[in-house]
Design an enzyme around this catalytic site. Structure first.
Site, PDB file in Angstrom:
ATOM      1  N   TYR A 198      56.387  32.615  60.525  1.00 47.80           N
ATOM      2  CA  TYR A 198      57.276  33.651  60.939  1.00 47.80           C
ATOM      3  C   TYR A 198      57.485  33.396  62.604  1.00 47.80           C
ATOM      4  CZ  TYR A 198      53.296  36.275  62.854  1.00 47.80           C
ATOM      5  OH  TYR A 198      52.369  36.605  63.421  1.00 47.80           O
ATOM      6  N   CYS A 199      58.571  34.100  63.085  1.00 47.93           N
ATOM      7  CA  CYS A 199      58.790  33.873  64.617  1.00 47.93           C
ATOM      8  C   CYS A 199      59.518  35.007  64.938  1.00 47.93           C
ATOM      9  CB  CYS A 199      59.420  32.699  65.032  1.00 47.93           C
ATOM     10  SG  CYS A 199      61.020  32.347  64.307  1.00 47.93           S
ATOM     11  N   THR A 200      60.215  35.323  66.001  1.00 39.52           N
ATOM     12  CA  THR A 200      61.084  36.550  66.482  1.00 39.52           C
ATOM     13  C   THR A 200      62.362  36.778  65.419  1.00 39.52           C
ATOM     14  OG1 THR A 200      60.431  35.695  68.615  1.00 39.52           O
ATOM     15  CG2 THR A 200      61.973  37.666  68.466  1.00 39.52           C
TER      16      THR A 200
END
Ligand SMILES: [Zn+2]
Ligand SMILES: [Zn+2]
Length: 343
Positions: A198-200
């Site tokens: 996951y990331c932003t």
């Protein structure tokens, strides 16, 4: 034909204030093959400028990455315009939870080599061969699986203030460093482990997932729409929220609160705090965490040295800066020996 901003940020802020209209903070990205980024750039600027859209947009041969502020009353037209562009039809839009009319004050559409500075030679693999996208509900299930390795693909100053429970949070300054560390650590598990990232907003995981598939990982997943979209779905569908703390964002708000936990500390006194600031000395501009008390005591600076410079008349500061490279703006984000409580 107007292709660039004519209003200053200050004039724009006054106009927004005066109009009193509601604005939406929106972000989206799309990997696509864009033949002529310059023509595409102008096409976007002309239409968005007409709709009073503001923001920072990067266009490259590999796609588009946009952070925008859109007047709510123009949203329908904005959406219709996006849908008129083949590869942006039904593109997923991240709409920020917190309402902020001043998130952007100019419209800047820039042409870049890449939409994601990744240090990779993309010619060696197919960026569009992405992993499996999962929604918040599926993601919650997946990260409870004992065969899952959950990886935060963001940088150290982002995961410091908030991350998913049990996630690996590489202590890195760049996306490229993360890729290498994860690949090394999971070298023997390319087939048996589920690699969940996951990331932003999803842009980094999407490229990472293509990269890891290219490197031989068999089960690669990414959180669709990143933390921003996860927070929205959790709220809307009343799901369990497995994210603790704040989501670091790249506009002036610096962070969006997702849970009430404060997991980081003021870098100057060690008190619980998760508010990022930039050192007020413009020659420094270091990104760090500072509580209200320390901000007052240090006059919004990261060190005694910066406080002294910041106190000088502006002309003198400018003279001191002349010819020097402002390294903190580019490198060492959030790292400095003056920060006693930076882990
Ligand atoms: Zn403090
Ligand atoms: Zn400083």
């Amino acid at each position: 034909m107007q292709l660039y901003n004519t209003l200053s940020a200050k004039e724009r802020a006054a106009l927004i204030e005066e109009a009193g209209q509601e604005r939406l903070t929106i972000s989206f990205y799309k990997y696509a093959h864009i033949g002529n980024p310059a023509i595409f750039r102008n096409h976007l600027f002309i239409h968005w400028n007409e709709l009073d859209v503001l923001g920072r947009i990067y266009v490259a041969h590999e796609g588009i990455n946009a952070q925008l502020s859109v007047p709510a009353e123009n949203f329908r037209q904005f959406k219709e315009f996006l849908d008129s562009i083949t590869f942006l039809e039904n593109v997923r839009l991240n709409i920020a939870i917190e309402q902020d009319n001043m998130s952007f004050l100019k419209l800047k559409v820039k042409i870049r080599q890449k939409i994601l500075a990744d240090g990779l030679n993309d010619k060696t693999f197919d960026v569009t061969n992405k992993g499996v996208h999962v929604n918040a509900e599926k993601f919650n299930e997946l990260i409870e699986d004992p065969d899952t390795v959950l990886v935060d693909m963001r940088n150290h100053y982002e995961s410091e203030i908030g991350h998913f429970k049990n996630a690996i949070t590489p202590d890195v300054d760049t996306f490229r460093d993360s890729l290498d560390i994860i690949e090394r650590d999971l070298h023997n598990h390319k087939e048996d482990k589920k690699l969940v990232m996951y990331c932003t907003g999803g842009i980094r995981c999407e490229k990472a997932s293509a990269y890891y598939k290219h490197k031989g990982f068999k089960q690669v997943y990414q959180l669709e729409g990143g933390i921003i979209e996860y927070a929205r779905q959790v709220e809307q569908q009343k799901l369990e929220n497995k994210f603790v703390g704040k989501n670091f964002v790249f506009d002036h708000r610096r962070g969006e609160r997702i849970s009430d936990h404060i997991i980081s500390q003021c870098h100057q006194c060690g008190e619980p705090c998760d508010d990022h600031v930039n050192c007020a000395n413009e020659a420094c501009h270091l990104l760090f965490i500072q509580c209200k008390k320390c901000a007052e005591k240090m006059n919004n600076c990261c060190s005694d040295h910066c406080m002294e410079i910041h106190a000088l008349p502006y002309e003198e500061q400018k003279a001191l800066r002349k010819g020097k490279v402002v390294s903190n703006k580019i490198f060492k984000k959030g790292r400095s020996e003056v920060l006693k409580f930076k882990r």
